[in-house]
Write a protein that holds these residues in place. Structure first.
Motif, PDB file in Angstrom:
ATOM      1  N   LYS A   1       0.871  -1.169   0.000  1.00  0.00           N
ATOM      2  CA  LYS A   1       0.000   0.000   0.000  1.00  0.00           C
ATOM      3  C   LYS A   1       0.912   1.223   0.000  1.00  0.00           C
ATOM      4  CE  LYS A   1      -3.784  -2.230   2.436  1.00  0.00           C
ATOM      5  NZ  LYS A   1      -3.251  -3.530   2.758  1.00  0.00           N
ATOM      6  N   THR A   2       0.372   2.391  -0.248  1.00  0.00           N
ATOM      7  CA  THR A   2       1.174   3.605  -0.296  1.00  0.00           C
ATOM      8  C   THR A   2       1.896   3.828   1.032  1.00  0.00           C
ATOM      9  OG1 THR A   2      -0.423   4.542  -1.822  1.00  0.00           O
ATOM     10  CG2 THR A   2       1.103   6.081  -0.794  1.00  0.00           C
ATOM     11  N   ASP A   3       3.183   4.127   0.963  1.00  0.00           N
ATOM     12  CA  ASP A   3       4.034   4.432   2.128  1.00  0.00           C
ATOM     13  C   ASP A   3       4.084   3.308   3.159  1.00  0.00           C
ATOM     14  OD1 ASP A   3       4.664   6.892   1.036  1.00  0.00           O
ATOM     15  OD2 ASP A   3       3.023   7.907   2.054  1.00  0.00           O
ATOM     16  N   GLU A   4       3.892   2.064   2.738  1.00  0.00           N
ATOM     17  CA  GLU A   4       3.947   0.931   3.657  1.00  0.00           C
ATOM     18  C   GLU A   4       5.291   0.234   3.531  1.00  0.00           C
ATOM     19  OE1 GLU A   4       1.207  -2.901   4.804  1.00  0.00           O
ATOM     20  OE2 GLU A   4       1.286  -2.291   2.714  1.00  0.00           O
ATOM     21  N   LEU A   5       5.920  -0.068   4.656  1.00  0.00           N
ATOM     22  CA  LEU A   5       7.166  -0.824   4.681  1.00  0.00           C
ATOM     23  C   LEU A   5       6.841  -2.284   4.966  1.00  0.00           C
ATOM     24  CD1 LEU A   5       9.427   1.548   6.792  1.00  0.00           C
ATOM     25  CD2 LEU A   5       9.796   0.922   4.427  1.00  0.00           C
ATOM     26  N   LEU A   6       7.370  -3.190   4.160  1.00  0.00           N
ATOM     27  CA  LEU A   6       7.167  -4.621   4.372  1.00  0.00           C
ATOM     28  C   LEU A   6       8.507  -5.340   4.373  1.00  0.00           C
ATOM     29  CD1 LEU A   6       4.123  -5.389   2.031  1.00  0.00           C
ATOM     30  CD2 LEU A   6       4.109  -5.199   4.517  1.00  0.00           C
ATOM     31  N   SER A   7       8.649  -6.298   5.283  1.00  0.00           N
ATOM     32  CA  SER A   7       9.860  -7.107   5.325  1.00  0.00           C
ATOM     33  C   SER A   7       9.687  -8.317   4.409  1.00  0.00           C
ATOM     34  CB  SER A   7      10.118  -7.586   6.752  1.00  0.00           C
ATOM     35  OG  SER A   7       9.103  -8.497   7.154  1.00  0.00           O
ATOM     36  N   LYS A   8      10.771  -9.010   4.150  1.00  0.00           N
ATOM     37  CA  LYS A   8      10.717 -10.210   3.327  1.00  0.00           C
ATOM     38  C   LYS A   8       9.842 -11.259   4.013  1.00  0.00           C
ATOM     39  CE  LYS A   8      13.557 -13.811   1.337  1.00  0.00           C
ATOM     40  NZ  LYS A   8      14.884 -14.408   1.280  1.00  0.00           N
ATOM     41  N   ARG A   9       9.948 -11.366   5.312  1.00  0.00           N
ATOM     42  CA  ARG A   9       9.146 -12.335   6.067  1.00  0.00           C
ATOM     43  C   ARG A   9       7.651 -12.047   5.917  1.00  0.00           C
ATOM     44  NH1 ARG A   9      10.220 -16.086   9.896  1.00  0.00           N
ATOM     45  NH2 ARG A   9      12.374 -15.419   9.965  1.00  0.00           N
ATOM     46  N   GLN A  10       7.268 -10.766   5.988  1.00  0.00           N
ATOM     47  CA  GLN A  10       5.867 -10.396   5.807  1.00  0.00           C
ATOM     48  C   GLN A  10       5.398 -10.747   4.397  1.00  0.00           C
ATOM     49  OE1 GLN A  10       6.623  -6.317   7.030  1.00  0.00           O
ATOM     50  NE2 GLN A  10       5.064  -6.515   8.641  1.00  0.00           N
ATOM     51  N   LEU A  11       6.255 -10.524   3.408  1.00  0.00           N
ATOM     52  CA  LEU A  11       5.894 -10.843   2.030  1.00  0.00           C
ATOM     53  C   LEU A  11       5.797 -12.350   1.799  1.00  0.00           C
ATOM     54  CD1 LEU A  11       8.020  -8.128   0.239  1.00  0.00           C
ATOM     55  CD2 LEU A  11       5.525  -8.297   0.235  1.00  0.00           C
ATOM     56  N   LEU A  12       6.625 -13.128   2.501  1.00  0.00           N
ATOM     57  CA  LEU A  12       6.530 -14.588   2.396  1.00  0.00           C
ATOM     58  C   LEU A  12       5.167 -15.076   2.863  1.00  0.00           C
ATOM     59  CD1 LEU A  12      10.047 -15.778   3.607  1.00  0.00           C
ATOM     60  CD2 LEU A  12       9.020 -16.209   1.375  1.00  0.00           C
TER      61      LEU A  12
ATOM     62  N   VAL B   1      15.207  -0.521   2.279  1.00  0.00           N
ATOM     63  CA  VAL B   1      15.561   0.275   3.450  1.00  0.00           C
ATOM     64  C   VAL B   1      16.168  -0.656   4.492  1.00  0.00           C
ATOM     65  CG1 VAL B   1      14.683   1.771   5.282  1.00  0.00           C
ATOM     66  CG2 VAL B   1      13.634   1.841   3.011  1.00  0.00           C
ATOM     67  N   GLY B   2      17.344  -0.307   4.995  1.00  0.00           N
ATOM     68  CA  GLY B   2      17.982  -1.121   6.022  1.00  0.00           C
ATOM     69  C   GLY B   2      18.851  -2.207   5.420  1.00  0.00           C
ATOM     70  N   ALA B   3      19.336  -3.092   6.303  1.00  0.00           N
ATOM     71  CA  ALA B   3      20.201  -4.185   5.870  1.00  0.00           C
ATOM     72  C   ALA B   3      20.014  -5.378   6.796  1.00  0.00           C
ATOM     73  CB  ALA B   3      21.662  -3.738   5.885  1.00  0.00           C
ATOM     74  N   GLY B   4      20.384  -6.543   6.284  1.00  0.00           N
ATOM     75  CA  GLY B   4      20.287  -7.761   7.078  1.00  0.00           C
ATOM     76  C   GLY B   4      18.858  -8.098   7.447  1.00  0.00           C
ATOM     77  N   ARG B   5      18.666  -8.531   8.680  1.00  0.00           N
ATOM     78  CA  ARG B   5      17.333  -8.926   9.148  1.00  0.00           C
ATOM     79  C   ARG B   5      16.360  -7.752   9.245  1.00  0.00           C
ATOM     80  NH1 ARG B   5      17.871 -12.890  14.105  1.00  0.00           N
ATOM     81  NH2 ARG B   5      16.053 -13.885  13.177  1.00  0.00           N
ATOM     82  N   ALA B   6      16.901  -6.543   9.310  1.00  0.00           N
ATOM     83  CA  ALA B   6      16.054  -5.349   9.440  1.00  0.00           C
ATOM     84  C   ALA B   6      15.658  -4.759   8.085  1.00  0.00           C
ATOM     85  CB  ALA B   6      16.786  -4.287  10.263  1.00  0.00           C
ATOM     86  N   THR B   7      15.974  -5.445   6.992  1.00  0.00           N
ATOM     87  CA  THR B   7      15.664  -4.928   5.661  1.00  0.00           C
ATOM     88  C   THR B   7      14.169  -4.906   5.418  1.00  0.00           C
ATOM     89  OG1 THR B   7      17.729  -5.824   4.794  1.00  0.00           O
ATOM     90  CG2 THR B   7      16.044  -5.240   3.190  1.00  0.00           C
ATOM     91  N   LYS B   8      13.701  -3.778   4.922  1.00  0.00           N
ATOM     92  CA  LYS B   8      12.294  -3.627   4.541  1.00  0.00           C
ATOM     93  C   LYS B   8      12.247  -2.984   3.161  1.00  0.00           C
ATOM     94  CE  LYS B   8      10.449  -3.573   9.113  1.00  0.00           C
ATOM     95  NZ  LYS B   8       9.224  -4.159   9.472  1.00  0.00           N
ATOM     96  N   TYR B   9      11.105  -3.082   2.537  1.00  0.00           N
ATOM     97  CA  TYR B   9      10.927  -2.555   1.191  1.00  0.00           C
ATOM     98  C   TYR B   9       9.681  -1.676   1.159  1.00  0.00           C
ATOM     99  CZ  TYR B   9      14.203  -6.246  -0.020  1.00  0.00           C
ATOM    100  OH  TYR B   9      15.305  -7.046  -0.082  1.00  0.00           O
ATOM    101  N   HIS B  10       9.690  -0.664   0.297  1.00  0.00           N
ATOM    102  CA  HIS B  10       8.489   0.147   0.077  1.00  0.00           C
ATOM    103  C   HIS B  10       8.454   0.634  -1.357  1.00  0.00           C
ATOM    104  CE1 HIS B  10      10.182   4.275   0.055  1.00  0.00           C
ATOM    105  NE2 HIS B  10      11.078   3.787   0.887  1.00  0.00           N
TER     106      HIS B  10
END
Length: 101
Positions: free
Chosen positions: A54-65, A91-100
């Protein structure tokens, strides 16, 4: 009518796959407006991942899985392609990586 430009830009791109980028610096404001009438060469997996945001939403790889039926390695490849094509921002790196968007 003054001062409504950014709001109007955000509203115009609200339901689009690509979003405008706003860069604020000390003495300037830069706005990058993507072209909307171009066919995007995205495959089904890329559309599936993009549709989860959604607009301006950050999601992690785990959430997308959880939200998609993709395997972890497939999702990693899709996220890398979407980031390279500038559909997503990492945004971020490693386990804290998120995407938007």
């Amino acid at each position: 009518m003054f001062g409504t430009g950014i709001l109007r830009i955000k509203q115009a791109y609200a339901n689009e796959v690509v979003q405008p980028k706003f860069k604020v610096e000390q003495n300037c404001l830069a706005i990058i407006l993507p072209v909307l009438n171009v066919e995007h060469d995205l495959n089904d997996d890329e559309w599936t991942v993009l549709s989860q945001f959604k607009t301006d939403e950050l999601l992690s790889k785990r959430q997308l899985l959880v939200k998609t039926d993709l395997s972890s390695s497939k999702l990693s490849r899709v996220l890398a392609k979407l980031t390279t094509k500038h559909f997503l921002t990492k945004v971020g790196a490693g386990r804290a990586t998120k995407y938007h968007k």
